[in-house]
Enzyme design. Structure first.
Site, PDB file in Angstrom:
ATOM      1  N   ARG A 164      11.825  16.653  24.675  1.00  0.00           N
ATOM      2  CA  ARG A 164      12.610  16.132  23.542  1.00  0.00           C
ATOM      3  C   ARG A 164      12.515  14.616  23.482  1.00  0.00           C
ATOM      4  O   ARG A 164      12.374  14.008  22.425  1.00  0.00           O
ATOM      5  CB  ARG A 164      14.092  16.518  23.694  1.00  0.00           C
ATOM      6  CG  ARG A 164      14.416  17.952  23.418  1.00  0.00           C
ATOM      7  CD  ARG A 164      15.898  18.195  23.551  1.00  0.00           C
ATOM      8  NE  ARG A 164      16.357  18.244  24.935  1.00  0.00           N
ATOM      9  CZ  ARG A 164      17.478  17.702  25.385  1.00  0.00           C
ATOM     10  NH1 ARG A 164      18.259  17.010  24.551  1.00  0.00           N
ATOM     11  NH2 ARG A 164      17.843  17.831  26.628  1.00  0.00           N
ATOM     12  N   ASP A 192      16.481  16.760  19.316  1.00  0.00           N
ATOM     13  CA  ASP A 192      15.830  17.938  18.749  1.00  0.00           C
ATOM     14  C   ASP A 192      16.546  18.315  17.459  1.00  0.00           C
ATOM     15  O   ASP A 192      17.541  17.693  17.069  1.00  0.00           O
ATOM     16  CB  ASP A 192      15.777  19.104  19.749  1.00  0.00           C
ATOM     17  CG  ASP A 192      17.152  19.610  20.167  1.00  0.00           C
ATOM     18  OD1 ASP A 192      18.153  19.327  19.467  1.00  0.00           O
ATOM     19  OD2 ASP A 192      17.238  20.302  21.194  1.00  0.00           O
ATOM     20  N   ASP A 238      16.043  24.305  28.128  1.00  0.00           N
ATOM     21  CA  ASP A 238      17.104  24.221  27.116  1.00  0.00           C
ATOM     22  C   ASP A 238      17.317  25.580  26.450  1.00  0.00           C
ATOM     23  O   ASP A 238      16.360  26.352  26.309  1.00  0.00           O
ATOM     24  CB  ASP A 238      16.722  23.203  26.032  1.00  0.00           C
ATOM     25  CG  ASP A 238      16.812  21.774  26.520  1.00  0.00           C
ATOM     26  OD1 ASP A 238      17.444  21.543  27.561  1.00  0.00           O
ATOM     27  OD2 ASP A 238      16.247  20.881  25.856  1.00  0.00           O
ATOM     28  N   TYR A 241       3.622  22.589  28.455  1.00  0.00           N
ATOM     29  CA  TYR A 241       4.448  22.948  27.292  1.00  0.00           C
ATOM     30  C   TYR A 241       3.612  22.870  26.020  1.00  0.00           C
ATOM     31  O   TYR A 241       2.650  22.093  25.929  1.00  0.00           O
ATOM     32  CB  TYR A 241       5.610  21.962  27.127  1.00  0.00           C
ATOM     33  CG  TYR A 241       6.610  21.936  28.250  1.00  0.00           C
ATOM     34  CD1 TYR A 241       7.760  22.734  28.214  1.00  0.00           C
ATOM     35  CD2 TYR A 241       6.428  21.084  29.345  1.00  0.00           C
ATOM     36  CE1 TYR A 241       8.687  22.683  29.240  1.00  0.00           C
ATOM     37  CE2 TYR A 241       7.355  21.042  30.379  1.00  0.00           C
ATOM     38  CZ  TYR A 241       8.477  21.849  30.323  1.00  0.00           C
ATOM     39  OH  TYR A 241       9.402  21.808  31.345  1.00  0.00           O
TER      40      TYR A 241
END
Length: 294
Positions: free
Chosen positions: A172, A80, A38, A66
């Protein structure tokens, strides 16, 4: 240049932006990224150059790591903090134990519904384009796998955690789903991808550093060669009588191969040791067949 350059994508860039900028920096057309991040996320983005673009699907399949921060008590349309807030509460009465239990409940194989604000296509149109038009369409749940979810820090309403997962996973959405499980809602505050397969954040360079490396003549040192990337697979050579077949990308009978390796992928080289491509033994036809030729 044929190989992989590991870019540290910075906030504000799309993965396509990174490719476009690298084309200008490296003066190359044949460049492809190995998995979308993203625009607001940052971190490891392996980029394939030249003949290594044939490796894109292989690298995209690798597991990813992540570090995310989620904000409890907030629900947004994008899942988000860049999105429109749909609901918000200051009353967050969850314990550290409840947060850890919620995270652990997502371990293993899961079905995840992709968010509307994503680049997935439905009937030829990207979901985020439909979302911007105010449309919501049904999305089929997709199988994903969470290998590890580790809570690193809790400072309510913020929770920082590390996750190791399969390709195609939306962090997300994991934040959103954990918020639902905790009963207070959640949205992703920030996201850094720290690892893709064997490519790590500590080895990644920014676009500015890539540009500087081109100017100083050191860019080749930043590029991992194709055979180096495939180093986990056994390396065998064919005999001289197999060189012509190999050069033409033909299947190879066992008799023209110097060693016998019949499990999984093989880095196949000429009799002189030059790497040519990835082969795999076919038990039914008693031949080594090319998987990818370089």
């Amino acid at each position: 240049m044929d190989g992989i350059i590991v870019i540290r994508k910075e906030k504000g860039y799309t993965s396509h932006d990174v490719v476009a900028k690298l084309r200008g920096i490296l003066h190359m057309k044949k460049i492809g990224h190995t998995g979308t991040l993203d625009p607001d996320a940052e971190g490891v983005l392996p980029v394939a150059l030249g003949k290594a673009t044939k490796l894109v699907d292989l690298i995209t399949d690798k597991e990813k790591t992540y570090e995310a921060v989620m904000r409890l008590g907030v629900v947004t349309d994008t899942q988000d903090m860049t999105g429109t807030i749909l609901s918000q509460t200051e009353q967050i009465s969850v314990t550290e134990k409840e947060v850890k239990e919620a995270a652990e409940s997502f371990l293993g194989e899961q079905l995840q519904i992709p968010p509307m604000y994503s680049a997935l296509k439905v009937n030829g149109k990207k979901l985020y384009e439909l979302a911007r038009e105010g449309k919501t369409v049904e999305r089929k749940p997709r199988p994903v796998h969470f290998y590890q979810i580790e809570i690193l820090e809790i400072n309510l309403p913020l929770v920082r955690y590390r996750v190791v997962c399969s390709k195609g996973t939306y962090i997300r959405t994991l934040c959103h789903d954990m918020g639902e499980k905790l009963g207070c809602g959640a949205a992703m505050e920030s996201l850094v991808r720290t690892k893709v397969g064997k490519f790590e954040l500590k080895d990644a360079i920014t676009l500015a550093q890539a540009e500087e490396a081109v100017k100083s003549g050191a860019i080749q040192d930043k590029v991992l060669g194709i055979e180096e990337i495939l180093g986990e697979y056994p390396r065998i050579c064919c005999k001289e009588e197999g060189d012509r077949l190999l050069a033409n990308g033909n299947p190879l009978p066992q008799g023209v191969v110097s060693e016998c390796e019949k499990q999984g992928w093989i880095r196949m080289c000429s009799s002189g040791g030059a790497f040519a491509g990835v082969y795999q033994w076919d038990e039914r036809r008693f031949l080594y067949f090319p998987v990818k030729m370089f």
